[in-house]
Design an enzyme around this catalytic site. Structure first.
Site, PDB file in Angstrom:
ATOM      1  N   HIS A  85      -1.508   5.809  -6.543  1.00  0.00           N
ATOM      2  CA  HIS A  85      -1.059   4.459  -6.915  1.00  0.00           C
ATOM      3  C   HIS A  85      -1.039   4.416  -8.437  1.00  0.00           C
ATOM      4  CE1 HIS A  85      -1.834   2.956  -2.768  1.00  0.00           C
ATOM      5  NE2 HIS A  85      -2.813   3.839  -2.805  1.00  0.00           N
ATOM      6  N   ARG A 111       0.793   2.216 -10.273  1.00  0.00           N
ATOM      7  CA  ARG A 111       0.772   0.809 -10.726  1.00  0.00           C
ATOM      8  C   ARG A 111       1.965   0.344 -11.545  1.00  0.00           C
ATOM      9  NH1 ARG A 111      -2.876  -0.094  -6.947  1.00  0.00           N
ATOM     10  NH2 ARG A 111      -5.041   0.329  -7.497  1.00  0.00           N
ATOM     11  N   ASN A 132       3.026   0.053  -3.169  1.00  0.00           N
ATOM     12  CA  ASN A 132       2.391  -1.260  -3.379  1.00  0.00           C
ATOM     13  C   ASN A 132       2.224  -1.605  -4.857  1.00  0.00           C
ATOM     14  OD1 ASN A 132       0.433   0.757  -3.569  1.00  0.00           O
ATOM     15  ND2 ASN A 132      -1.223  -0.620  -3.005  1.00  0.00           N
ATOM     16  N   HIS A 135      -5.529   9.207   4.350  1.00  0.00           N
ATOM     17  CA  HIS A 135      -6.977   9.047   4.168  1.00  0.00           C
ATOM     18  C   HIS A 135      -7.795   8.798   5.451  1.00  0.00           C
ATOM     19  CE1 HIS A 135      -5.401   5.019   3.990  1.00  0.00           C
ATOM     20  NE2 HIS A 135      -5.290   4.954   2.699  1.00  0.00           N
ATOM     21  N   ASP A 161      -5.641   9.458  -3.196  1.00  0.00           N
ATOM     22  CA  ASP A 161      -5.554   8.000  -3.138  1.00  0.00           C
ATOM     23  C   ASP A 161      -6.013   7.419  -4.485  1.00  0.00           C
ATOM     24  OD1 ASP A 161      -5.083   5.444  -2.327  1.00  0.00           O
ATOM     25  OD2 ASP A 161      -6.714   5.344  -0.872  1.00  0.00           O
TER      26      ASP A 161
HETATM   27  O1  DOR Z   1      -8.670   1.318  -1.736  1.00  0.00           O
HETATM   28  C1  DOR Z   1      -7.455   1.262  -1.752  1.00  0.00           C
HETATM   29  N1  DOR Z   1      -6.791   0.919  -2.861  1.00  0.00           N
HETATM   30  N2  DOR Z   1      -6.776   1.515  -0.649  1.00  0.00           N
HETATM   31  C2  DOR Z   1      -5.447   1.294  -0.554  1.00  0.00           C
HETATM   32  O2  DOR Z   1      -4.907   1.461   0.500  1.00  0.00           O
HETATM   33  C3  DOR Z   1      -4.707   0.760  -1.686  1.00  0.00           C
HETATM   34  C4  DOR Z   1      -5.387   1.082  -2.934  1.00  0.00           C
HETATM   35  C5  DOR Z   1      -4.841   0.307  -4.098  1.00  0.00           C
HETATM   36  O3  DOR Z   1      -3.616   0.319  -4.265  1.00  0.00           O
HETATM   37  O4  DOR Z   1      -5.618  -0.286  -4.835  1.00  0.00           O
END
Ligand code: DOR
Length: 463
Positions: free
Chosen positions: A80, A82, A112, A248, A318
């Site tokens: 991620h 961001r 996301n 995960h 992750d």
């Molecule tokens: O802990 C997590 N953080 N799990 C996720 O699925 C998303 C991620 C995030 O984008 O912060």
């Protein structure tokens, strides 16, 4: 894309007086698909031109890598980063530098962001930003919503479709059975999912309403929540004969479901769940709050066993950074996720040092398997004709992870103060050196990874 040429002699106007840049890496132990061998590797321009060439081979640059091991660059299929929208936590420039330092040469990024990447246009915007800012190679998933089936059916040049079957950071969630049936029935791209059952999580959260104890995170996002959603996803994949990659995995019980993979199912473990257990909440609090939650020691031990015997094919991170300020809010206001891209390879090499995992398994799970799961062309192996995405590691080097050394924008690590033996020391992306002894060379961007989904995924390709 600019290529890297070396000017030969004094013939100014003819392009054929340029020749491809050659780099010879000699005297290292090389992790090949067939095992570890002392061979020299020749890089020519962006490719691995030859393996096992003579150590005297003429090259523009000769790297004497005595005492080091040469690995394919790591491919991390769950990060991620961001950008756009959440760049106070992380961005592509910082994260890709962290990749280069950590030996990660290709990343696949989750949808996301803000806005969520749920259309081709939004995904393409990410590719455009990465083309400017990413030091390493990249790919971006498209996110599923209950009503973007058209976008999911026509999406191109991407690794696959990400479904949040259970909500996490951001607003993506597909919990409705009809919507899930349609996605599995009508799309052809590989599907991957975050599996935690939403109604189980909500019921647990109600039961524990008012708690400020982060250890309750593992009681709210409990074993049952993970198991129900994973069963549901596997059932969909099997009925619709659709390839599916489980992100995960956190419970031992889920690993048992993977025995019956039917050539369709693959799965991964991530660094947080491999390194921490719920006992660590006492020491690290909300820093290790993650979704799915960290589980118990018995689960962690089963994850390691499943990695050793290839029940789990992939190791990812992750990498999900939040600022320290955000993380230090009292539970449950604290967000879930932690950074780890910069240290994931070192963490696994330290496990090799401790005798918990073979070096060849690390390379299979961090390089070869993700390339096969996502049908990535010419990556994940040291072999002639493959891309020269490479990392030299020093298996004897001992160093501490320290917050102040982190290149990730969030500037902290849950492993701060931890001593690890086994570190990446030099990284090449497409034949171009991007990091040497912690120093970043940012003068050329990485490239989009190429996906050929006709290859049919992990089980259809040879090991
Ligand atoms: O802990 C997590 N953080 N799990 C996720 O699925 C998303 C991620 C995030 O984008 O912060």
């Amino acid at each position: 894309m600019p290529r890297r040429f070396v000017r030969m002699g004094a013939a100014p106007n003819c392009s054929h007086h340029y020749q491809r840049m050659k780099t010879l890496i000699k005297n290292s132990q090389v992790v090949l698909p067939t095992g570890v061998e002392a061979v020299s590797v020749l890089i020519e321009d962006e490719k691995i031109a030859a393996v096992d060439v003579a150590a005297q081979t003429v090259a523009d640059e000769v790297v004497d890598a005595a005492g080091l091991h040469l690995l394919p660059g790591v491919i991390d299929d769950q990060v991620h980063f961001r950008e756009p929208g959440l760049t106070h936590k992380e961005d592509l420039a910082h994260a890709s530098r962290a990749c280069a330092k950590g030996g990660v040469t290709t990343f696949l990024e989750m949808p996301n962001t803000k806005p969520s990447a749920t259309t081709q246009a939004l995904v393409d915007q990410k590719y455009a930003v990465a083309a400017q800012k990413s030091l390493v190679n990249y790919g971006f998933y498209i996110g599923a919503t209950p009503d973007n089936i058209k976008d999911l059916k026509t999406a191109q040049n991407i690794p696959g479709i990400k479904i949040f079957i259970g909500s996490s950071t951001g607003d993506l969630l597909v919990d409705d059975q009809d919507a899930l049936e349609r996605i599995f029935a009508e799309t052809t791209l590989p599907i991957t999912a975050h599996c935690e059952d939403e109604s189980t999580v909500r019921a647990n959260a109600e039961r524990l309403a008012g708690t400020t104890d982060v250890a309750d995170h593992s009681r709210i996002r409990d074993h049952e929540a993970a198991m129900i959603a994973t069963r549901r996803a596997f059932d969909l994949a099997k009925r619709h004969q659709h390839r599916f990659h489980l992100l995960h995995v956190t419970t031992g019980a889920e690993t048992e479901l993977l025995d019956d993979h039917q050539g369709l199912l693959t799965a991964e473990a991530c660094t947080p769940h491999l390194m921490f257990t719920s006992d660590d909440y006492q020491r690290l609090g909300t820093l290790i709050q993650a979704n799915p939650s960290i589980k118990e020691t018995a689960d962690r031990d089963q994850l390691w066993q499943a990695l050793r015997d290839n029940t789990l094919q992939v190791i990812a991170t992750d990498h999900a950074p939040h600022t320290l300020e955000e993380k230090q809010q009292a539970y449950p206001r604290s967000p879930s996720g932690m950074p780890s891209i910069e240290n994931s390879l070192a963490l696994m090499l330290n496990e090799v040092h401790q005798g918990r995992l073979a070096l060849t398994r690390v390379v299979e799970a961090m390089c070869d398997a993700p390339a096969r799961v996502w049908d990535i062309l010419s990556k994940g192996r040291i072999a002639e004709g493959y891309d020269a995405d490479l990392v030299l590691v020093d298996l004897e080097l001992t160093r501490q992870v320290r917050n102040e050394d982190q290149l990730s924008k969030c500037g902290w690590s849950p492993w701060h103060g931890t001593e690890l033996t086994g570190w990446p020391v030099r990284t090449w992306v497409l034949g171009h050196e991007v990091c040497r002894d912690g120093r970043i060379n940012a003068d050329r961007p990485g490239r989009p990874a190429q996906f050929d989904h006709a290859r049919g995924g992990y089980w259809a390709t040879e090991s």
